[in-house]
Write a protein that holds these residues in place. Structure first.
Motif, PDB file in Angstrom:
ATOM      1  N   LEU A  80       0.824  -1.210   0.000  1.00 29.04           N
ATOM      2  CA  LEU A  80       0.000   0.000   0.000  1.00 29.04           C
ATOM      3  C   LEU A  80       0.858   1.259   0.000  1.00 29.04           C
ATOM      4  CD1 LEU A  80      -2.835   1.292   0.238  1.00 29.04           C
ATOM      5  CD2 LEU A  80      -2.600   1.097   2.731  1.00 29.04           C
ATOM      6  N   HIS A  81       1.943   1.245   0.768  1.00 31.90           N
ATOM      7  CA  HIS A  81       2.844   2.397   0.850  1.00 31.90           C
ATOM      8  C   HIS A  81       4.260   1.933   0.508  1.00 31.90           C
ATOM      9  CE1 HIS A  81      -0.223   4.887   2.675  1.00 31.90           C
ATOM     10  NE2 HIS A  81      -0.405   4.004   3.630  1.00 31.90           N
ATOM     11  N   PRO A  82       4.677   2.029  -0.751  1.00 32.10           N
ATOM     12  CA  PRO A  82       6.042   1.632  -1.093  1.00 32.10           C
ATOM     13  C   PRO A  82       7.059   2.341  -0.201  1.00 32.10           C
ATOM     14  CG  PRO A  82       4.765   2.083  -3.075  1.00 32.10           C
ATOM     15  CD  PRO A  82       3.933   2.530  -1.914  1.00 32.10           C
ATOM     16  N   PRO A  83       8.119   1.656   0.215  1.00 30.87           N
ATOM     17  CA  PRO A  83       9.079   2.251   1.154  1.00 30.87           C
ATOM     18  C   PRO A  83       9.856   3.414   0.553  1.00 30.87           C
ATOM     19  CG  PRO A  83       9.895   0.169   0.300  1.00 30.87           C
ATOM     20  CD  PRO A  83       8.476   0.279  -0.166  1.00 30.87           C
ATOM     21  N   LEU A  84      10.306   4.295   1.421  1.00 30.05           N
ATOM     22  CA  LEU A  84      11.158   5.415   1.007  1.00 30.05           C
ATOM     23  C   LEU A  84      12.548   4.886   0.675  1.00 30.05           C
ATOM     24  CD1 LEU A  84      10.331   7.982   3.866  1.00 30.05           C
ATOM     25  CD2 LEU A  84       9.306   7.896   1.588  1.00 30.05           C
ATOM     26  N   ASP A  85      13.165   5.461  -0.353  1.00 30.52           N
ATOM     27  CA  ASP A  85      14.580   5.163  -0.563  1.00 30.52           C
ATOM     28  C   ASP A  85      15.404   6.123   0.301  1.00 30.52           C
ATOM     29  OD1 ASP A  85      14.852   7.630  -1.939  1.00 30.52           O
ATOM     30  OD2 ASP A  85      14.546   6.683  -3.893  1.00 30.52           O
ATOM     31  N   THR A  86      16.721   5.972   0.285  1.00 28.88           N
ATOM     32  CA  THR A  86      17.571   6.750   1.187  1.00 28.88           C
ATOM     33  C   THR A  86      17.437   8.248   0.938  1.00 28.88           C
ATOM     34  OG1 THR A  86      19.148   4.933   1.409  1.00 28.88           O
ATOM     35  CG2 THR A  86      19.946   7.142   1.939  1.00 28.88           C
ATOM     36  N   HIS A  87      17.426   8.649  -0.317  1.00 27.44           N
ATOM     37  CA  HIS A  87      17.304  10.078  -0.623  1.00 27.44           C
ATOM     38  C   HIS A  87      15.969  10.628  -0.137  1.00 27.44           C
ATOM     39  CE1 HIS A  87      17.567  13.892  -2.736  1.00 27.44           C
ATOM     40  NE2 HIS A  87      16.395  13.630  -3.312  1.00 27.44           N
ATOM     41  N   GLU A  88      14.894   9.882  -0.394  1.00 29.45           N
ATOM     42  CA  GLU A  88      13.570  10.335   0.039  1.00 29.45           C
ATOM     43  C   GLU A  88      13.494  10.421   1.558  1.00 29.45           C
ATOM     44  OE1 GLU A  88      10.727   8.480  -3.514  1.00 29.45           O
ATOM     45  OE2 GLU A  88      11.421   7.195  -1.879  1.00 29.45           O
ATOM     46  N   ALA A  89      14.121   9.470   2.242  1.00 35.17           N
ATOM     47  CA  ALA A  89      14.099   9.478   3.704  1.00 35.17           C
ATOM     48  C   ALA A  89      14.830  10.692   4.260  1.00 35.17           C
ATOM     49  CB  ALA A  89      14.717   8.192   4.242  1.00 35.17           C
ATOM     50  N   ILE A  90      15.973  11.020   3.682  1.00 33.15           N
ATOM     51  CA  ILE A  90      16.736  12.174   4.178  1.00 33.15           C
ATOM     52  C   ILE A  90      15.987  13.475   3.917  1.00 33.15           C
ATOM     53  CG2 ILE A  90      18.852  13.510   3.818  1.00 33.15           C
ATOM     54  CD1 ILE A  90      20.311  10.844   3.422  1.00 33.15           C
ATOM     55  N   VAL A  91      15.360  13.580   2.750  1.00 27.35           N
ATOM     56  CA  VAL A  91      14.564  14.774   2.443  1.00 27.35           C
ATOM     57  C   VAL A  91      13.401  14.895   3.423  1.00 27.35           C
ATOM     58  CG1 VAL A  91      13.027  15.827   0.740  1.00 27.35           C
ATOM     59  CG2 VAL A  91      15.209  14.844   0.009  1.00 27.35           C
ATOM     60  N   ALA A  92      12.723  13.770   3.685  1.00 24.30           N
ATOM     61  CA  ALA A  92      11.603  13.791   4.626  1.00 24.30           C
ATOM     62  C   ALA A  92      12.066  14.127   6.034  1.00 24.30           C
ATOM     63  CB  ALA A  92      10.889  12.435   4.615  1.00 24.30           C
ATOM     64  N   ALA A  93      13.216  13.598   6.436  1.00 25.74           N
ATOM     65  CA  ALA A  93      13.745  13.859   7.780  1.00 25.74           C
ATOM     66  C   ALA A  93      14.123  15.323   7.955  1.00 25.74           C
ATOM     67  CB  ALA A  93      14.947  12.960   8.038  1.00 25.74           C
ATOM     68  N   ASP A  94      14.576  15.951   6.888  1.00 27.29           N
ATOM     69  CA  ASP A  94      14.990  17.359   6.968  1.00 27.29           C
ATOM     70  C   ASP A  94      13.822  18.305   7.265  1.00 27.29           C
ATOM     71  OD1 ASP A  94      17.682  16.976   6.655  1.00 27.29           O
ATOM     72  OD2 ASP A  94      17.691  17.276   4.484  1.00 27.29           O
ATOM     73  N   ARG A  95      12.594  17.825   7.102  1.00 29.18           N
ATOM     74  CA  ARG A  95      11.435  18.681   7.400  1.00 29.18           C
ATOM     75  C   ARG A  95      11.135  18.753   8.894  1.00 29.18           C
ATOM     76  NH1 ARG A  95       6.599  17.488   5.997  1.00 29.18           N
ATOM     77  NH2 ARG A  95       5.968  19.672   5.835  1.00 29.18           N
ATOM     78  N   CYS A  96      11.741  17.878   9.677  1.00 32.26           N
ATOM     79  CA  CYS A  96      11.453  17.853  11.117  1.00 32.26           C
ATOM     80  C   CYS A  96      12.110  19.042  11.813  1.00 32.26           C
ATOM     81  CB  CYS A  96      11.968  16.546  11.719  1.00 32.26           C
ATOM     82  SG  CYS A  96      11.632  16.358  13.474  1.00 32.26           S
ATOM     83  N   TYR A  97      11.359  19.659  12.735  1.00 32.21           N
ATOM     84  CA  TYR A  97      11.898  20.780  13.515  1.00 32.21           C
ATOM     85  C   TYR A  97      12.701  20.301  14.722  1.00 32.21           C
ATOM     86  CZ  TYR A  97       8.936  24.150  10.994  1.00 32.21           C
ATOM     87  OH  TYR A  97       8.351  24.950  10.040  1.00 32.21           O
ATOM     88  N   PHE A  98      12.696  19.001  14.996  1.00 29.66           N
ATOM     89  CA  PHE A  98      13.388  18.428  16.151  1.00 29.66           C
ATOM     90  C   PHE A  98      12.991  19.144  17.448  1.00 29.66           C
ATOM     91  CE2 PHE A  98      16.387  18.208  12.462  1.00 29.66           C
ATOM     92  CZ  PHE A  98      16.151  16.881  12.149  1.00 29.66           C
ATOM     93  N   TYR A 119      11.448   3.038   7.288  1.00 27.87           N
ATOM     94  CA  TYR A 119      12.754   3.091   6.628  1.00 27.87           C
ATOM     95  C   TYR A 119      13.850   2.626   7.584  1.00 27.87           C
ATOM     96  CZ  TYR A 119      17.104   5.093   4.868  1.00 27.87           C
ATOM     97  OH  TYR A 119      18.406   5.263   4.464  1.00 27.87           O
ATOM     98  N   ALA A 120      13.824   3.132   8.813  1.00 27.33           N
ATOM     99  CA  ALA A 120      14.879   2.800   9.771  1.00 27.33           C
ATOM    100  C   ALA A 120      14.797   1.345  10.222  1.00 27.33           C
ATOM    101  CB  ALA A 120      14.797   3.731  10.978  1.00 27.33           C
ATOM    102  N   THR A 121      13.607   0.887  10.603  1.00 27.06           N
ATOM    103  CA  THR A 121      13.480  -0.478  11.115  1.00 27.06           C
ATOM    104  C   THR A 121      13.729  -1.513  10.021  1.00 27.06           C
ATOM    105  OG1 THR A 121      11.065  -0.319  10.837  1.00 27.06           O
ATOM    106  CG2 THR A 121      11.952   0.137  13.028  1.00 27.06           C
ATOM    107  N   ASP A 122      13.277  -1.242   8.807  1.00 29.28           N
ATOM    108  CA  ASP A 122      13.545  -2.163   7.707  1.00 29.28           C
ATOM    109  C   ASP A 122      15.042  -2.263   7.428  1.00 29.28           C
ATOM    110  OD1 ASP A 122      10.843  -2.572   7.463  1.00 29.28           O
ATOM    111  OD2 ASP A 122      10.650  -1.796   5.424  1.00 29.28           O
ATOM    112  N   HIS A 123      15.726  -1.122   7.482  1.00 25.10           N
ATOM    113  CA  HIS A 123      17.162  -1.095   7.207  1.00 25.10           C
ATOM    114  C   HIS A 123      17.900  -2.021   8.159  1.00 25.10           C
ATOM    115  CE1 HIS A 123      21.306   0.473   6.986  1.00 25.10           C
ATOM    116  NE2 HIS A 123      20.979   0.881   5.767  1.00 25.10           N
TER     117      HIS A 123
END
Length: 440
Positions: free
Chosen positions: A27-45, A122-126
């Motif tokens: 249903l939700h194809p996994p993120l690749d590494t580039h997509e994951a880093i781009v998505a992570a960069d949106r977090c305000y932490f 992404y993290a747990t699958d890795h």
């Protein structure tokens, strides 16, 4: 018309093989590494991140996203798994749009949250794909704990207890471990036998023995477990299904939605699972949606999901409701089943329209149906259980039951929402309280 999808009756093989493969793909194809880093960069932490509070397992979400952003996904996985050992499955099935992502500051400011669930996957699958288990057992305590139920709650409790040095035996009535994750979730949410892969990976902690085909009350009793073990955790879920309460519901073709979903999950070829042309699903939760969507994906022509209240009262999330609608499922609300009509087998089902107070309005609805799936809630099965509350095992905040030395968690216990992530949290927390009790 020649297309088999329009043929009446219940049958298998309504579609061609490529269509089945497309329909039941991830249903939700996994993120690749580039997509994951781009998505992570949106977090305000965020320092006081509201997403952590919204997570039933209290995962440090900003920390694991920062670890992904800095190129250390395995460290991110350990951050997740230290709180939720079934983080891989929860990343796939948890209603993040109602929990952590709804609380995300980006969601509140922009209407577009950080992709927390997909980043967790992404993290747990890795990590899991490497076959690595990030935790080791503590020194043996000499204590033995019995766990009843190899579902999310039971496996979460078993893993935490084993990690703390206890020996654990898990009993489950079915032929495979996994519980809801293995038998009760739509095939397109967990393709490629992920549930069993996660169980195998979880057991690498050591110290856990699983005995399948062992039912509480039939093959083993609670008194026996109390006598043979130092503590007992009950996490067997809910085995019974509520009745419709409608005339004729014993007709052929009226089935339990949970059995239909389980048959699909265990099928070596989904094309061999029969489905009707006109399917009606009764209920408003995740199980109802999973059954309705999969009936449509198998090739049913008309699939109608009927719920007794309004859409705002459905337990299925808005995302799940929209998914059903997008697959062609018709959703009818404020209707309750009145009678199942047919000569031996169901041919139609009649409903009463009701108001918000559940009083019939005098109007009725009749739908053609050669298959009806009941998804109106499950019930606890078993005798000689600890004290009950609202038809579930009564527990306190630590999972303790009315019986000394017996804890409970997950769907069989009173408490929070009936979600995989909640069951994992309850199993983990009960395990910590068992550990504290056992070591004094």
């Amino acid at each position: 018309m020649a297309d088999k999808v329009f043929e009446a009756g219940v049958q298998a093989g309504r579609l061609d093989s490529p269509t089945y493969e497309t329909h039941f793909a991830d249903l939700h194809p996994p993120l690749d590494t580039h997509e994951a880093i781009v998505a992570a960069d949106r977090c305000y932490f965020c320092h006081d991140a509201p997403c952590i509070t919204a997570c039933p397992t209290d995962i440090d979400i900003p920390l694991f996203i920062r670890q992904i952003a800095t190129g250390t996904p395995d460290a991110a996985a350990k951050t997740i798994l230290s709180q939720n050992i079934m983080g891989g499955m929860c990343a796939r099935v948890c209603p993040t749009e109602q929990l952590c992502e709804q609380a995300c500051v980006r969601e509140m400011a922009e209407g577009k949250p950080v992709l927390i669930g997909q980043l967790q996957r992404y993290a747990t699958d890795h990590l899991q794909e490497q076959g690595v288990h990030p935790f080791t057992r503590a020194a043996a305590t000499g204590k033995r704990v019995a766990v009843v139920g190899a579902g999310p709650a039971g496996l979460s409790a078993a893993h935490r207890l084993a990690m703390l040095g206890h020996d654990v035996v898990v009993y489950d009535a079915r032929s495979k471990a996994g519980g809801l994750n293995e038998y009760g979730i739509a095939t397109y949410k967990t393709p490629d036998d992920f549930a069993q892969g996660e169980v195998d990976w979880l057991l690498k902690i050591g110290g856990i023995t699983i005995e399948t085909g062992r039912t509480l009350g039939t093959d083993v009793t609670l008194e026996e477990l109390k006598s043979d073990f130092d503590a007992v955790f009950l996490g067997m879920g809910l085995g019974g299904v509520n009745a419709l309460g409608a005339d004729g519901e014993d007709k052929d073709g009226v089935l339990d939605a949970v059995d239909f979903i389980a048959d699909l999950r265990q099928a070596s070829d989904v094309a061999k699972v029969p489905v009707g042309r006109d399917v009606v699903v009764i209920g408003g939760g995740m199980t109802a949606v999973d059954a309705a969507v999969q009936a449509k994906l198998l090739g049913a022509l008309n699939v109608t999901l009927v719920y007794r209240r309004g859409r705002d009262r459905m337990n299925a999330s808005p995302f799940e409701q929209d998914l059903a609608a997008s697959k062609g499922v018709r959703i009818v609300t404020h209707a309750t089943p009145k009678a199942v009509i047919g000569n031996g087998a169901v041919r139609e089902i009649e409903f009463d329209y009701v108001g918000d107070d559940m009083t019939p309005t005098g109007q009725t609805l009749r739908l053609a149906a050669d298959q009806v799936f009941k998804a109106i809630g499950q019930t606890l099965e078993g005798a000689n259980l600890p004290a009950l509350e609202n038809r579930k095992i009564k527990v306190d905040g630590a999972g303790r039951t009315s019986v000394q030395g017996v804890w409970a968690g997950g769907d069989c216990a009173s408490g929070g929402d009936d979600l995989t992530v909640t069951a994992v949290a309850e199993g983990r927390d009960a395990a910590m309280d068992i550990h504290a009790a056992l070591i004094g």
